[in-house]
Design a protein around this motif. Structure first.
Motif: not given
Length: 143
Positions: A48-71, A84-89
């Protein structure tokens, strides 16, 4: 790389840094780049703080959902930016990989998240310039 490059932003939870980066790239590229984001261990919701920070600059990310990384997401991307995801990619030859070392906004207040947001914005603009994609700011409040 195709005429329309595809960029994938990856962080652990896909709830903060990668979502802010995807929000900026979506805004600044205006359809000239295919934008994806994912996490190695996705959270239940966007920070929610990332959402707030982006809203401050006029970008709405409220509709986004975290997604799993796939090949498949990595294979379909021209540029993979890890945060910061290290060797998981997964690594595929021929892809452009960058690791953006950024503080994690998880558990931080808005005062700590703003500089992270601003650094992500700077890096996204540099990425677009490197990809030779015009930056379209549409009255971006950060100038």
């Amino acid at each position: 790389m195709t005429d329309k490059p595809a960029v994938l932003f990856v962080c652990v939870h896909n709830a903060g840094r990668s979502q802010m980066a995807a929000g900026f790239l979506t805004r600044f590229a205006q359809g000239a780049v295919e934008v994806r984001s994912a996490g190695s261990e996705p959270a239940d919701q966007i920070n929610p703080v990332a959402v707030q920070a982006m809203a401050e600059v006029g970008i709405d990310i409220t509709a986004e959902q975290p997604k799993i990384l796939t090949d498949a997401a990595v294979k379909a991307s021209d540029v993979v930016i890890t945060m910061g995801c290290g060797d998981t990619c997964p690594f595929y030859p021929g892809k452009r990989y960058e690791d953006w070392v950024l503080d994690d906004p998880a558990g931080q207040g808005i005062e700590a998240v703003r500089p992270i947001r601003d650094e992500i914005r700077r890096r996204v603009i540099a990425l677009l310039e490197d990809l030779a994609v015009p930056v379209r700011t549409l009255g971006d409040e950060l100038g």
